[in-house]
Design a protein around this motif. Structure first.
Motif, PDB file in Angstrom:
ATOM      1  N   ILE A   1       0.024   8.251   4.727  1.00 47.82           N
ATOM      2  CA  ILE A   1       1.260   8.844   4.199  1.00 47.82           C
ATOM      3  C   ILE A   1       0.904   9.687   2.985  1.00 47.82           C
ATOM      4  O   ILE A   1       0.457   9.154   1.962  1.00 47.82           O
ATOM      5  CB  ILE A   1       2.286   7.758   3.812  1.00 47.82           C
ATOM      6  N   PRO A   2       1.079  11.016   3.053  1.00 50.46           N
ATOM      7  CA  PRO A   2       0.717  11.859   1.911  1.00 50.46           C
ATOM      8  C   PRO A   2       1.671  11.640   0.743  1.00 50.46           C
ATOM      9  O   PRO A   2       2.794  11.149   0.928  1.00 50.46           O
ATOM     10  CB  PRO A   2       0.824  13.278   2.472  1.00 50.46           C
ATOM     11  N   PRO A   3       1.249  11.995  -0.463  1.00 52.64           N
ATOM     12  CA  PRO A   3       2.043  11.657  -1.656  1.00 52.64           C
ATOM     13  C   PRO A   3       3.454  12.219  -1.656  1.00 52.64           C
ATOM     14  O   PRO A   3       4.379  11.558  -2.153  1.00 52.64           O
ATOM     15  CB  PRO A   3       1.212  12.232  -2.815  1.00 52.64           C
ATOM     16  N   HIS A   4       3.651  13.417  -1.105  1.00 51.24           N
ATOM     17  CA  HIS A   4       4.989  14.009  -1.117  1.00 51.24           C
ATOM     18  C   HIS A   4       5.896  13.415  -0.047  1.00 51.24           C
ATOM     19  O   HIS A   4       7.096  13.691  -0.047  1.00 51.24           O
ATOM     20  CB  HIS A   4       4.895  15.533  -0.953  1.00 51.24           C
ATOM     21  N   ARG A   5       5.340  12.586   0.854  1.00 49.37           N
ATOM     22  CA  ARG A   5       6.137  11.968   1.900  1.00 49.37           C
ATOM     23  C   ARG A   5       6.306  10.461   1.706  1.00 49.37           C
ATOM     24  O   ARG A   5       6.944   9.812   2.537  1.00 49.37           O
ATOM     25  CB  ARG A   5       5.495  12.231   3.273  1.00 49.37           C
ATOM     26  N   VAL A   6       5.764   9.919   0.648  1.00 49.08           N
ATOM     27  CA  VAL A   6       5.976   8.494   0.352  1.00 49.08           C
ATOM     28  C   VAL A   6       7.458   8.258   0.095  1.00 49.08           C
ATOM     29  O   VAL A   6       8.108   9.024  -0.626  1.00 49.08           O
ATOM     30  CB  VAL A   6       5.142   8.062  -0.875  1.00 49.08           C
ATOM     31  N   ASN A   7       8.006   7.206   0.672  1.00 52.22           N
ATOM     32  CA  ASN A   7       9.409   6.859   0.438  1.00 52.22           C
ATOM     33  C   ASN A   7       9.470   5.962  -0.809  1.00 52.22           C
ATOM     34  O   ASN A   7       9.551   4.745  -0.717  1.00 52.22           O
ATOM     35  CB  ASN A   7      10.011   6.155   1.651  1.00 52.22           C
ATOM     36  N   TYR A   8       9.408   6.611  -1.963  1.00 55.04           N
ATOM     37  CA  TYR A   8       9.352   5.861  -3.221  1.00 55.04           C
ATOM     38  C   TYR A   8      10.593   4.994  -3.419  1.00 55.04           C
ATOM     39  O   TYR A   8      10.491   3.869  -3.935  1.00 55.04           O
ATOM     40  CB  TYR A   8       9.190   6.834  -4.397  1.00 55.04           C
ATOM     41  N   ARG A   9      11.751   5.496  -3.047  1.00 56.28           N
ATOM     42  CA  ARG A   9      12.971   4.703  -3.228  1.00 56.28           C
ATOM     43  C   ARG A   9      12.927   3.429  -2.391  1.00 56.28           C
ATOM     44  O   ARG A   9      13.265   2.336  -2.877  1.00 56.28           O
ATOM     45  CB  ARG A   9      14.208   5.531  -2.888  1.00 56.28           C
ATOM     46  N   ALA A  10      12.514   3.552  -1.143  1.00 54.35           N
ATOM     47  CA  ALA A  10      12.451   2.367  -0.283  1.00 54.35           C
ATOM     48  C   ALA A  10      11.418   1.364  -0.809  1.00 54.35           C
ATOM     49  O   ALA A  10      11.666   0.152  -0.811  1.00 54.35           O
ATOM     50  CB  ALA A  10      12.115   2.775   1.150  1.00 54.35           C
ATOM     51  N   ASN A  11      10.279   1.870  -1.259  1.00 58.09           N
ATOM     52  CA  ASN A  11       9.237   0.966  -1.770  1.00 58.09           C
ATOM     53  C   ASN A  11       9.732   0.160  -2.962  1.00 58.09           C
ATOM     54  O   ASN A  11       9.572  -1.065  -3.015  1.00 58.09           O
ATOM     55  CB  ASN A  11       8.004   1.775  -2.178  1.00 58.09           C
ATOM     56  N   LEU A  12      10.331   0.848  -3.943  1.00 55.75           N
ATOM     57  CA  LEU A  12      10.785   0.144  -5.144  1.00 55.75           C
ATOM     58  C   LEU A  12      11.967  -0.761  -4.851  1.00 55.75           C
ATOM     59  O   LEU A  12      12.054  -1.891  -5.369  1.00 55.75           O
ATOM     60  CB  LEU A  12      11.128   1.159  -6.237  1.00 55.75           C
ATOM     61  N   TRP A  13      12.891  -0.289  -4.021  1.00 47.69           N
ATOM     62  CA  TRP A  13      14.054  -1.108  -3.682  1.00 47.69           C
ATOM     63  C   TRP A  13      13.618  -2.381  -2.957  1.00 47.69           C
ATOM     64  O   TRP A  13      14.140  -3.466  -3.222  1.00 47.69           O
ATOM     65  CB  TRP A  13      15.026  -0.310  -2.816  1.00 47.69           C
ATOM     66  N   ALA A  14      12.633  -2.253  -2.050  1.00 50.15           N
ATOM     67  CA  ALA A  14      12.141  -3.427  -1.322  1.00 50.15           C
ATOM     68  C   ALA A  14      11.561  -4.456  -2.274  1.00 50.15           C
ATOM     69  O   ALA A  14      11.828  -5.662  -2.161  1.00 50.15           O
ATOM     70  CB  ALA A  14      11.098  -2.998  -0.291  1.00 50.15           C
ATOM     71  N   LEU A  15      10.764  -4.014  -3.228  1.00 49.53           N
ATOM     72  CA  LEU A  15      10.179  -4.950  -4.196  1.00 49.53           C
ATOM     73  C   LEU A  15      11.264  -5.622  -5.032  1.00 49.53           C
ATOM     74  O   LEU A  15      11.241  -6.833  -5.246  1.00 49.53           O
ATOM     75  CB  LEU A  15       9.179  -4.223  -5.093  1.00 49.53           C
TER      76      LEU A  15
ATOM     77  N   ALA B   1       0.853  -1.189   0.000  1.00 50.48           N
ATOM     78  CA  ALA B   1       0.000   0.000   0.000  1.00 50.48           C
ATOM     79  C   ALA B   1       0.891   1.243   0.000  1.00 50.48           C
ATOM     80  O   ALA B   1       1.617   1.489   0.962  1.00 50.48           O
ATOM     81  CB  ALA B   1      -0.921  -0.002   1.217  1.00 50.48           C
ATOM     82  N   ARG B   2       0.842   2.011  -1.074  1.00 47.73           N
ATOM     83  CA  ARG B   2       1.734   3.157  -1.256  1.00 47.73           C
ATOM     84  C   ARG B   2       1.632   4.165  -0.113  1.00 47.73           C
ATOM     85  O   ARG B   2       2.624   4.729   0.342  1.00 47.73           O
ATOM     86  CB  ARG B   2       1.419   3.844  -2.587  1.00 47.73           C
ATOM     87  N   HIS B   3       0.420   4.413   0.330  1.00 49.68           N
ATOM     88  CA  HIS B   3       0.194   5.419   1.373  1.00 49.68           C
ATOM     89  C   HIS B   3       0.119   4.801   2.768  1.00 49.68           C
ATOM     90  O   HIS B   3      -0.319   5.460   3.719  1.00 49.68           O
ATOM     91  CB  HIS B   3      -1.092   6.196   1.085  1.00 49.68           C
ATOM     92  N   GLY B   4       0.568   3.545   2.890  1.00 50.26           N
ATOM     93  CA  GLY B   4       0.469   2.834   4.160  1.00 50.26           C
ATOM     94  C   GLY B   4      -0.875   2.148   4.274  1.00 50.26           C
ATOM     95  O   GLY B   4      -1.859   2.553   3.643  1.00 50.26           O
TER      96      GLY B   4
END
Length: 245
Positions: A60-74, A52-55
């Motif tokens: 988690i608002p869009p400008h505070r999503v940790n996109y790098r961590a999410n993609l790296w984890a996957l 879940a992108r926003h938790g």
């Protein structure tokens, strides 16, 4: 068992209907913590992971999503294909509320987000080709899944990625339309470009939640967005089930 695909769920999608959950996994990354644990499961005998992108509490608002961590984890789990589901506003006539759209282009209006893995300790400057930001293979799979599931989708569109979390002004939407944008949302970037940097095959299923500012006579209301997402996300879930039909 090979992971068939990963799903990143946006606003209104914090779980996948029909997913037989096997376990949830906390993944730590060099870029901080992802939006939440990764859910591992099965659909129609195929292994799928979900985030879940926003938790899972959608906090988690869009400008505070940790996109790098999410993609790296996957990526670290062996994921190769990613389907990103996103709630958006409609700008051009075909992009009416509750419609599903498989965009093929992006214009990035975000700022101040950690937008690349290529910044420290490099042996050389690294560039990626981002001419066509969405993976053709996954886009085709989404379009085929829609047909399989009997879900009507718009097969093309340009996604304007804005900073958020506020919605846009009517003047901003007029500018985006002049720029050639059909949809407006807040999470396409840097998610798509980070996926490309990691070599992930990534595409988006956009769910139109409302007409963008100035595109209808009424003010945008959260109640309207909620109602439209209830309908649109039901179609998105059907499309996701179609990916394994």
């Amino acid at each position: 068992m090979t992971i068939a695909f990963a799903v990143i769920g946006g606003t209104g999608l914090t779980e996948i209907e029909g997913l037989e959950v096997i376990h949830r996994e906390v993944v730590h990354t060099p870029y901080g913590e992802p939006s939440g644990p990764i859910t591992h499961g099965m659909i129609a005998g195929k292994r799928v992971v979900f985030l879940a992108r926003h938790g899972y509490a959608s906090n988690i608002p869009p400008h505070r999503v940790n996109y790098r961590a999410n993609l790296w984890a996957l990526k670290s789990l062996g994921v190769e294909k990613v389907v990103a589901v996103a709630a958006v506003g409609g700008i051009t006539p075909l992009m009416e509320p509750t419609r599903l759209v498989i965009p093929d282009q992006i214009v990035d209006y975000t700022y101040g987000r950690a937008h690349t893995f290529f910044e420290d300790g490099l042996e050389h400057v690294t560039h990626i080709d981002f001419s066509w930001p969405y993976c053709v293979e996954v886009r085709d799979a989404l379009l085929n899944a829609a047909q399989c599931a009997g879900v009507n989708v718009v097969a093309h569109g340009t996604y304007a990625a804005t900073q958020g979390p506020r919605l846009e002004t009517a003047a901003e939407i007029r500018r985006l339309e002049r720029d050639g944008c059909d949809l407006v949302g807040m999470t396409a970037m840097p998610e798509a470009s980070l996926a490309r940097e990691l070599g992930l095959c990534y595409a988006t299923c956009a769910v139109v939640a409302n007409w963008a500012a100035g595109k209808c006579d009424e003010e945008i209301s959260m109640a309207e967005i909620h109602d439209n997402l209830t309908v649109g996300m039901a179609q998105a879930r059907a499309l996701l089930r179609g990916l394994v039909c």
